[in-house]
Design a protein around this motif. Structure first.
Motif, PDB file in Angstrom:
ATOM      1  N   UNK A  86      27.266  43.912  38.704  1.00  0.00           N
ATOM      2  CA  UNK A  86      26.326  44.076  36.803  1.00  0.00           C
ATOM      3  C   UNK A  86      25.704  44.770  36.654  1.00  0.00           C
ATOM      4  N   UNK A  87      24.486  45.130  37.760  1.00  0.00           N
ATOM      5  CA  UNK A  87      23.892  46.304  37.161  1.00  0.00           C
ATOM      6  C   UNK A  87      24.009  47.631  37.104  1.00  0.00           C
ATOM      7  N   UNK A  88      25.438  48.243  38.216  1.00  0.00           N
ATOM      8  CA  UNK A  88      25.766  49.107  38.069  1.00  0.00           C
ATOM      9  C   UNK A  88      26.810  49.415  36.282  1.00  0.00           C
ATOM     10  N   UNK A  90      26.012  48.172  34.066  1.00  0.00           N
ATOM     11  CA  UNK A  90      25.100  47.727  33.205  1.00  0.00           C
ATOM     12  C   UNK A  90      24.384  49.335  32.634  1.00  0.00           C
ATOM     13  N   UNK A  91      24.354  50.048  33.808  1.00  0.00           N
ATOM     14  CA  UNK A  91      23.508  51.083  33.503  1.00  0.00           C
ATOM     15  C   UNK A  91      25.005  52.689  32.982  1.00  0.00           C
ATOM     16  N   UNK A  92      25.791  51.962  34.119  1.00  0.00           N
ATOM     17  CA  UNK A  92      26.842  53.625  32.804  1.00  0.00           C
ATOM     18  C   UNK A  92      26.948  53.104  31.780  1.00  0.00           C
ATOM     19  N   UNK A  93      27.037  51.849  31.227  1.00  0.00           N
ATOM     20  CA  UNK A  93      27.689  51.888  29.813  1.00  0.00           C
ATOM     21  C   UNK A  93      26.739  52.068  29.315  1.00  0.00           C
ATOM     22  N   UNK A  94      25.315  51.731  29.731  1.00  0.00           N
ATOM     23  CA  UNK A  94      24.346  52.309  29.135  1.00  0.00           C
ATOM     24  C   UNK A  94      24.040  54.456  28.614  1.00  0.00           C
ATOM     25  N   UNK A 100      34.887  53.243  30.927  1.00  0.00           N
ATOM     26  CA  UNK A 100      36.531  52.078  30.548  1.00  0.00           C
ATOM     27  C   UNK A 100      35.887  52.001  32.198  1.00  0.00           C
ATOM     28  N   UNK A 101      35.953  50.300  33.126  1.00  0.00           N
ATOM     29  CA  UNK A 101      36.058  49.859  34.204  1.00  0.00           C
ATOM     30  C   UNK A 101      37.109  49.185  34.453  1.00  0.00           C
ATOM     31  N   UNK A 102      37.559  49.314  35.768  1.00  0.00           N
ATOM     32  CA  UNK A 102      38.266  48.161  36.553  1.00  0.00           C
ATOM     33  C   UNK A 102      38.127  47.881  37.758  1.00  0.00           C
ATOM     34  N   UNK A 103      38.256  47.108  37.822  1.00  0.00           N
ATOM     35  CA  UNK A 103      37.712  45.955  39.736  1.00  0.00           C
ATOM     36  C   UNK A 103      38.979  46.023  40.679  1.00  0.00           C
ATOM     37  N   UNK A 104      39.053  46.034  41.336  1.00  0.00           N
ATOM     38  CA  UNK A 104      39.792  45.206  43.056  1.00  0.00           C
ATOM     39  C   UNK A 104      39.319  45.120  43.156  1.00  0.00           C
ATOM     40  N   UNK A 105      39.804  43.289  43.152  1.00  0.00           N
ATOM     41  CA  UNK A 105      38.968  42.700  44.219  1.00  0.00           C
ATOM     42  C   UNK A 105      40.084  42.289  45.369  1.00  0.00           C
ATOM     43  N   UNK A 106      40.340  41.633  46.209  1.00  0.00           N
ATOM     44  CA  UNK A 106      40.779  41.319  47.659  1.00  0.00           C
ATOM     45  C   UNK A 106      42.085  41.375  47.216  1.00  0.00           C
ATOM     46  N   UNK A 107      42.274  40.450  45.909  1.00  0.00           N
ATOM     47  CA  UNK A 107      43.975  40.386  46.496  1.00  0.00           C
ATOM     48  C   UNK A 107      44.122  40.398  44.657  1.00  0.00           C
ATOM     49  N   UNK A 127      45.582  42.625  34.666  1.00  0.00           N
ATOM     50  CA  UNK A 127      45.204  41.861  34.288  1.00  0.00           C
ATOM     51  C   UNK A 127      44.225  42.609  32.796  1.00  0.00           C
ATOM     52  N   UNK A 128      44.410  42.370  31.638  1.00  0.00           N
ATOM     53  CA  UNK A 128      43.701  42.877  30.842  1.00  0.00           C
ATOM     54  C   UNK A 128      41.671  41.693  30.300  1.00  0.00           C
ATOM     55  N   UNK A 129      40.688  42.543  30.852  1.00  0.00           N
ATOM     56  CA  UNK A 129      39.420  41.490  30.683  1.00  0.00           C
ATOM     57  C   UNK A 129      38.992  42.033  29.689  1.00  0.00           C
ATOM     58  N   UNK A 130      37.457  41.436  29.179  1.00  0.00           N
ATOM     59  CA  UNK A 130      36.508  41.743  28.648  1.00  0.00           C
ATOM     60  C   UNK A 130      35.493  42.217  29.962  1.00  0.00           C
ATOM     61  N   UNK A 131      34.414  43.133  29.095  1.00  0.00           N
ATOM     62  CA  UNK A 131      33.714  43.947  29.896  1.00  0.00           C
ATOM     63  C   UNK A 131      33.125  42.306  30.906  1.00  0.00           C
TER      64      UNK A 131
END
Length: 258
Positions: A86-88, A90-94, A100-107, A127-131
């Motif tokens: 969350x903090x990362x 927020x800092x980068x967005x500001x 634009x961001x994406x997240x890699x989970x274990x699966x 899957x497209x998600x909101x921030x």
């Protein structure tokens, strides 16, 4: 033996050549440990698993996930916790609002609508998600894509902003920064795996091509870059072998594992 995949052991089209597959087989058949050390997530490993006939262990997501190719199972994880994620973001967005961001989970993998998919992700389920939901749970890797910034410059910017929270690196040649949990790199994961098997750095030969390989190449007793490597990698290694499309890794392994 430890090697990066994309741009190093794999051809530019992402395949394992027959010569390289045969060289990998010789490594494991000799009794040595065969380790693929990659930014790829496990979900990108299927074609490699088949090409090498389930040989070896993969350190995936730049050190965050350990994946056993024999069983096709994740056996160890080092994740970015929700509060840090969350903090990362927020800092980068500001500070760099164009990201634009994406997240890699274990699966799995999710991304914002503005995140431009590339490579294998453009053809894979996603899957497209909101921030606000990007940090819903711990993840293996956070990715930040800038539409035009030079990757080296972007890496320096991201490192200055959040390098105390995560470990940023890059490997794709575009403005895409990959972030793992703090102090998680290809080198830390490889060193831990080596310790478990009573292997010292002096016994390890490693191959790479991009900045995310630098910690691993510095740790290994013998380091090689392929001829097509990033200038920083070419300057850091002990030796240079032929390019990835010319079976550079296989050429060295054929000499080491006769």
């Amino acid at each position: 033996m430890a090697t990066d995949l994309d741009g190093t052991a794999l051809r530019t089209d992402g395949t394992v050549s027959p010569r390289t597959a045969a060289a990998f087989a010789k490594v494991e058949e000799s009794g040595a440990m065969l380790v693929f050390v990659t930014g790829r997530p496990p979900r990108w490993m299927g074609s490699v698993v088949r090409a090498v006939r389930h040989r070896g262990v993969a350190i995936c997501a730049n050190g965050a996930l350990i994946y056993d190719l024999h069983t096709e199972q994740i056996v160890e994880s080092h994740l970015i916790e929700v509060e840090v994620l969350e903090e990362v973001i927020a800092q980068l967005r500001a500070n760099v609002p164009e990201l634009a961001f994406s997240v890699e989970y274990e699966g799995g993998f999710v991304h914002e609508s503005e995140y431009r998919l590339g490579g294998l992700d453009s053809k894979a389920p996603h899957e497209v998600v909101v921030t606000s939901t990007l940090a819903a749970r711990p993840c293996a890797k956070l990715l930040a894509l800038h539409p035009e910034m030079d990757p080296d410059r972007l890496h320096a910017t991201v490192h200055d902003l959040v390098g105390h929270l995560v470990t940023p690196t890059h490997s794709s040649g575009r403005g895409l920064i990959e972030m793992s949990a703090r102090d998680v790199t290809k080198a830390t994961a490889l060193a831990a795996l080596a310790t478990t098997h009573a292997i010292t750095p002096s016994q390890v030969v490693a191959f790479g091509d991009m900045p995310n390989d630098l910690p691993m190449l510095a740790w290994a007793g013998r380091s090689y870059a392929v001829a097509n490597a990033h200038p920083d990698v070419l300057a850091a290694v002990d030796d240079v072998t032929a390019a990835n499309d010319d079976d550079g890794v296989a050429r060295v392994l054929e000499e080491l594992y006769r």
